[in-house]
Design an enzyme around this catalytic site. Sequence first.
Site, short mmCIF file in Angstrom:
data_model
loop_
_atom_site.label_atom_id
_atom_site.label_comp_id
_atom_site.label_asym_id
_atom_site.label_seq_id
_atom_site.Cartn_x
_atom_site.Cartn_y
_atom_site.Cartn_z
N CYS A 173 -4.98 8.16 10.04
CA CYS A 173 -5.05 7.54 11.29
C CYS A 173 -4.82 8.56 12.54
CB CYS A 173 -3.92 6.44 11.36
SG CYS A 173 -4.05 5.08 10.21
N ARG A 188 -8.36 -0.68 5.28
CA ARG A 188 -7.47 0.40 4.30
C ARG A 188 -6.22 -0.31 4.13
NH1 ARG A 188 -6.17 5.05 8.09
NH2 ARG A 188 -5.13 5.50 6.10
N ASP A 216 5.32 0.86 12.05
CA ASP A 216 4.16 0.02 11.46
C ASP A 216 4.11 -1.14 11.79
OD1 ASP A 216 3.01 2.43 10.19
OD2 ASP A 216 3.42 1.85 8.26
N ARG A 240 1.06 14.64 13.42
CA ARG A 240 1.33 14.46 11.86
C ARG A 240 1.13 15.72 11.13
NH1 ARG A 240 -0.96 8.77 9.81
NH2 ARG A 240 1.09 8.47 8.93
N LYS A 251 0.91 -1.06 0.04
CA LYS A 251 0.01 -0.11 0.23
C LYS A 251 0.95 1.25 -0.05
CE LYS A 251 -1.74 1.61 4.11
NZ LYS A 251 -1.37 2.99 4.58
N ASN A 252 1.71 1.17 0.77
CA ASN A 252 2.70 2.69 1.12
C ASN A 252 3.68 2.70 -0.19
OD1 ASN A 252 1.50 2.95 3.36
ND2 ASN A 252 3.17 2.39 4.65
C1 UD1 Z 1 4.35 6.99 6.25
C2 UD1 Z 1 3.60 5.72 6.11
C3 UD1 Z 1 3.04 5.14 7.56
C4 UD1 Z 1 4.30 5.10 8.44
C5 UD1 Z 1 5.19 6.42 8.44
C6 UD1 Z 1 6.36 6.29 9.16
C7 UD1 Z 1 2.47 6.05 3.87
C8 UD1 Z 1 1.25 6.31 3.11
N1 UD1 Z 1 2.46 5.98 5.35
O1 UD1 Z 1 3.64 7.97 6.80
O2 UD1 Z 1 2.50 4.16 7.25
O3 UD1 Z 1 3.99 4.96 9.61
O4 UD1 Z 1 5.46 6.88 7.23
O5 UD1 Z 1 7.12 5.21 8.50
O6 UD1 Z 1 3.81 5.73 3.35
N2 UD1 Z 1 6.07 15.12 10.60
C9 UD1 Z 1 6.30 16.26 10.91
N3 UD1 Z 1 6.32 17.12 9.70
C10 UD1 Z 1 5.90 16.88 8.55
C11 UD1 Z 1 6.03 15.41 8.10
C12 UD1 Z 1 6.20 14.41 9.19
O7 UD1 Z 1 6.27 16.68 11.86
O8 UD1 Z 1 5.78 17.69 7.69
C13 UD1 Z 1 6.19 13.85 11.68
C14 UD1 Z 1 5.08 13.27 11.79
O9 UD1 Z 1 4.22 13.82 12.44
C15 UD1 Z 1 5.42 11.94 12.40
C16 UD1 Z 1 6.75 11.45 11.70
O10 UD1 Z 1 7.21 12.87 11.21
O11 UD1 Z 1 5.65 11.97 13.82
C17 UD1 Z 1 6.84 10.66 10.70
O12 UD1 Z 1 6.07 10.86 9.78
P1 UD1 Z 1 6.41 10.74 7.97
O13 UD1 Z 1 7.58 9.94 8.14
O14 UD1 Z 1 6.20 11.57 7.24
O15 UD1 Z 1 5.28 9.66 7.93
P2 UD1 Z 1 3.97 9.61 6.85
O16 UD1 Z 1 4.53 9.78 5.31
O17 UD1 Z 1 2.79 10.40 7.05
#
Ligand code: UD1
Length: 421
Positions: free
Chosen positions: A116, A400, A308, A121, A22-23
Amino acid sequence: MDKIEIFGGKPLVGTISISGAKNAALPIMAASLLTNNEIKLSNIPNLSDINSMLKLLKSLNSNICKKSEKVIIKSQKPKSNFASYELVRKMRASFLVLGPLLSRYGEAKVSLPGGCAIGARPIDIHLKGFEKMGVNFEIKDGYVIGKVKKNLKGAQISLPFKSVGATENLLMAATLAEGKTIIVNAAQEPEIIDLGRCLKLMGAKVSGLGTSKIIISGVKKLMGCNYKIMPDRIEAGTYLFAVLGCSGSVELVNLNNEVIQNLIDTFAQFKDLDLVKKNNTSIFVKSSKKIFESVNIKTLPFPGFPTDLQAQLSAVMTRAKGTSIIEESIFENRFMHVAELRRMGANILIKGSRVIIKGKKKIFGAQLMATDLRASSSLIIAGLMAEGKTTINRVYHLDRGYEKIEKKLSKCNANIKRIKG
Ligand code: UD1
């Protein structure tokens, strides 16, 4: 609403076919906006998150043709580069259309994401990166409105944290930007490599994939391509934990060499689980021990232990010998499963960013509520391990990210079924 009913206590025996990741599929589908030629994707999992992304792409004027695990996407200039709250709120990965829209059309209006409920986030890392490339942002009425000053320009962008989504969004945008972009402290997850490989087939110039420094030289135009999505390492890891928790012997098929190696590395610390590579697409996993050892683990960006899989690990450790300490360092609120596991008699408590689990000989079936995607699969594992009947409500979270989980498990001897709501 559907429910899942489980009578626990049986070892798992059989074969499980792992679906496409999915990711990896979600960002690759968003990348289809970078060209007006056809992107032909295979090994697409049948999940509600995939349908949400397809709906979003349709609303952006893409033509979609989906047949079982194949999808063809042909994007056309949208009437407006607008991703609505209704479509984006369901899934945070929808925000990944921002980069492609900005680089292709110079402007975009995308709702702030949902997804989620596992922490704040924010999207600040994405926005700061785009600003370096020459985008002006305004946040208004729950929307991010971005406009490119002249042309999107390559830049050196240093991420304050290895964000998976920000790395993907910036990588996609940079493929059509003017000049060179260097993403420093880039996330290194295999799904980003998968996205990068697909972009390269489309004609993008990308190097350093899988390292913390990704270099992209912008090109004028991208083309269509055929691409097979990588296998889902998180789905596979979830089943490995189910085997550790329930004992048994299962073959996981439809993998590839890279994912197999990744699973072997990630699970090396679980000494009571035997993982043997059978060939380039399958592994055999066995656990004969009724009692297994506890662990201390901290979640980290790749190649560390994945966040995850943290909830699934916590569920398994409720029956380990001794005390486990599991620290969550990626998301600040990813312990929704803990209260539910306690309802099953588990000795588990939250201390700041850690859960402390004192393993017990038995946990017991109960009525449970699924709260987010990975918490849901951890409750399934707990139900399989428990004595008696477990009913899990609100399983739409599960749909999902896990394709036919109850069917895959019942083929392996588990007493599990879906009750249609
Ligand atoms: C992706 C994955 C999710 C996984 C996560 C971490 C997909 C669709 N989802 O989510 O399954 O759990 O990576 O491996 O691929 N953050 C900030 N500012 C930002 C962006 C992120 O503070 O602009 C923080 C988030 O709040 C979180 C952390 O960074 O605490 C990790 O987020 P991120 O790596 O961006 O995860 P996702 O891309 O949302």
